[in-house]
Design an enzyme around this catalytic site. Structure first.
Site, PDB file in Angstrom:
ATOM      1  N   SER A  30      -9.653   1.746   2.692  1.00 54.30           N
ATOM      2  CA  SER A  30      -8.742   2.459   1.831  1.00 54.30           C
ATOM      3  C   SER A  30      -7.658   1.591   1.181  1.00 54.30           C
ATOM      4  O   SER A  30      -7.042   2.025   0.210  1.00 54.30           O
ATOM      5  CB  SER A  30      -8.067   3.580   2.634  1.00 54.30           C
ATOM      6  N   LYS A  35       0.851  -1.197   0.000  1.00 50.06           N
ATOM      7  CA  LYS A  35       0.000   0.000   0.000  1.00 50.06           C
ATOM      8  C   LYS A  35       0.885   1.243   0.000  1.00 50.06           C
ATOM      9  O   LYS A  35       1.886   1.299   0.734  1.00 50.06           O
ATOM     10  CB  LYS A  35      -0.892  -0.022   1.242  1.00 50.06           C
ATOM     11  N   SER A  71      -9.907  -0.598   6.973  1.00 47.77           N
ATOM     12  CA  SER A  71      -9.331  -0.511   5.623  1.00 47.77           C
ATOM     13  C   SER A  71      -8.560  -1.719   5.123  1.00 47.77           C
ATOM     14  O   SER A  71      -8.159  -1.744   3.960  1.00 47.77           O
ATOM     15  CB  SER A  71      -8.435   0.715   5.519  1.00 47.77           C
TER      16      SER A  71
HETATM   17  N1  GLN Z   1     -13.307   4.083   6.143  1.00 45.77           N
HETATM   18  C1  GLN Z   1     -12.630   4.580   7.314  1.00 45.77           C
HETATM   19  C2  GLN Z   1     -12.259   6.036   7.135  1.00 45.77           C
HETATM   20  O1  GLN Z   1     -12.496   6.555   6.093  1.00 45.77           O
HETATM   21  C3  GLN Z   1     -11.445   3.734   7.638  1.00 45.77           C
HETATM   22  C4  GLN Z   1     -10.231   4.040   6.875  1.00 45.77           C
HETATM   23  C5  GLN Z   1      -9.059   3.220   7.262  1.00 45.77           C
HETATM   24  O2  GLN Z   1      -9.188   2.195   7.926  1.00 45.77           O
HETATM   25  N2  GLN Z   1      -7.899   3.690   6.857  1.00 45.77           N
HETATM   26  O3  GLN Z   1     -11.744   6.656   8.027  1.00 45.77           O
END
Ligand code: GLN
Length: 486
Positions: free
Chosen positions: A153, A78, A177
């Site tokens: 994400s 990532k 994410s």
């Molecule tokens: N969807 C969540 C957010 O937008 C989690 C994102 C994540 O785990 N990086 O904050």
């Protein structure tokens, strides 16, 4: 089956027996990328020459018999984890040209284990989002149906694994994410206990919630990746000095004597019937193979979205203050004054969702509102953590859906951030409490999109998660369905 469709454990065996070389395997995966990447768009940076060089070095070690557990295995990372000499954009214009001078500890560990880094994969900007559509360089697509989101994400990580554009990947999970894109793409994703994996070199979103973890084709690979990346690191003061077990050993035992709690709040209204059905079927299987199941309650579940969307933006607003055009990343060169330079660099370098979070976070931390928002949210966070402590007094694990619905169409919720925030309801409490959670494929929607089962456990109980996930996987055989559909 082609090489790119195989798992780490299958390929590691073939590499060790010299049935295939690391260079052949890497070339095969690079060909696969060439073939499908136009449709999937998982990669932000691809380094074919570097990958071949690493594979050549791996072949020497394999010949000598000195290769580590990932020797010769092509991996994607990532784009939020620092990679020395390779761009690390965080999916943001702000860091488009940032090349870190060092490797994140987790990346270094993959390299030391002999992993071949293919490149960096797409993500929501600074890991803020649930669809990967907030990526400044365009969203990765769901390999099962490229009109659909792959989740986020860590969407590029999940998509690259699902599309066989790598053998395994690293993602990060601040509120789901890793688990959510794993669920949407039909791969395995594990968010470890907070402190299990060093965050050194992970570009911070919300430091008290962020964790790095693997996305893999099956549970065995997940355990193998966990063996490599886990452990105490002097460079991360929040990493925990706790012995790392051999996670793979956990995979051999049955589920007799294991008590699995089913949190009733996770099955409330808004849960898609297809998701509910697939999850219930898996819970039945867990029961058939020896686990005892009981209904339990996590009474503060209703508050977790509100708490998370105060705490995470608050931490983000502080962490992202460093992008001021002076020390890192993009600088607007047309400004005449320092203040204008700050303003213009941040206005142009950061995307809409990131700005929204910075504004919410700054508001929640400001002197007049701190007590009402941040402090209150922190107090409720403790109650959420205590809910888990209470259920883990009587249960080994919790089983539930990962997400209330299967993946939706790209663009469908682009103008409705609130409904996207709400879809995180089943994953974010694990981050608030710091406990581990895994997503394991458990079925498909009528539209042919994957559905995941979430298994959560008490702090540092990853072995139990892996054991339950592995036993389920053996019964479902879903991972065999996943190749060559693009
Ligand atoms: N969807 C969540 C957010 O937008 C989690 C994102 C994540 O785990 N990086 O904050």
């Amino acid at each position: 089956m082609s090489l790119h469709g195989l798992t780490i454990h299958e390929l590691r065996e073939m590499l060790a027996q010299r049935q295939v070389s690391a260079v052949e395997l890497t070339r095969d995966v690079l060909h696969r990328i060439e073939k499908v990447e136009d449709k999937v768009k998982a990669y932000i940076t691809l380094d074919p020459e570097g990958a071949i060089e690493q594979a050549e070095a791996a072949d020497i070690k394999l010949k000598e018999g000195t290769g580590g557990p990932l020797c010769g295995i092509p991996l994607s990372i990532k784009d939020v984890l620092c990679t020395a000499g390779m761009p690390t954009t965080c999916g943001s214009r702000m860091l488009e040209n940032f090349i870190p001078p060092y490797n994140a500890t987790s990346v270094m560990k993959l390299k030391e284990a002999g992993g071949v880094l293919l490149g960096k994969v797409a993500m929501d900007e600074f890991a803020m989002g649930s669809t990967s559509e907030n990526c400044a360089f365009g969203p990765p697509k769901n390999p099962w149906n490229t009109e659909y989101i792959c989740g986020g994400s860590s969407g590029g990580s999940a998509a690259s694994v699902a599309a066989d554009e790598c053998i395994a990947s690293l993602g990060t999970d601040t509120g789901g994410s890793i688990r959510q894109p794993a669920s949407h793409c039909g791969v395995v994703g594990l968010k470890p206990t907070y402190g299990r994996v060093s965050r050194y070199g992970l570009v911070a979103f919300a430091s008290s919630l962020d964790q790095i973890g693997p996305l893999t084709k099956d549970v065995t690979d997940c355990a193998l990746m966990m063996n490599v990346i886990s452990g105490y690191d002097v460079k991360d003061s929040t990493s925990v000095n706790q012995q790392v077990p051999d996670f793979r050993k956990a995979l051999t035992e049955g589920l007799q004597g294991m008590k699995v709690g089913i949190p009733k709040e996770y099955f409330s209204k808004g849960l898609d019937p297809e998701v509910e059905k697939a999850v219930q079927q898996s819970i039945n299987i867990l029961r058939e193979i020896g686990a005892e199941t009981v209904e339990v309650s996590l009474p503060h579940t209703d508050y977790c979205v509100a708490v998370y969307y105060i705490i995470a933006p608050a931490e983000a607003s502080s962490n992202l203050a460093r992008y001021d055009g002076v020390r890192y990343g993009f600088r607007d060169k047309s400004s005449d004054t320092l203040l204008d330079m700050y303003k213009n660099s941040r206005s142009q370098g950061l995307g809409a969702e990131v700005k929204r979070r910075i504004i919410i976070g700054t508001y929640g931390l400001s002197s007049g509102y701190y007590d009402a928002y941040y402090k209150k949210a922190s107090q409720v966070r403790t109650l959420i953590t205590e809910d888990f402590k209470e259920v883990f007094k009587t249960c080994d694990l919790l089983a539930s859906p990962v997400t209330p619905t299967p993946a939706w169409k790209l663009g469908e919720k682009a103008d409705d951030p609130l409904s996207v925030y709400l879809s995180d309801i089943l994953t974010i409490s694990a981050n608030l409490a710091g406990i581990p959670g895994i997503s394991v494929p458990c079925g498909f929607s009528g539209a042919g999109l994957p559905i995941g089962l979430q298994i959560q456990g008490a702090h540092f109980q990853e072995e139990k998660l892996l054991k339950a996930a592995y036993n389920l996987e053996q019964r479902l055989n879903i991972s065999q369905l996943r190749t060559e559909y693009l």
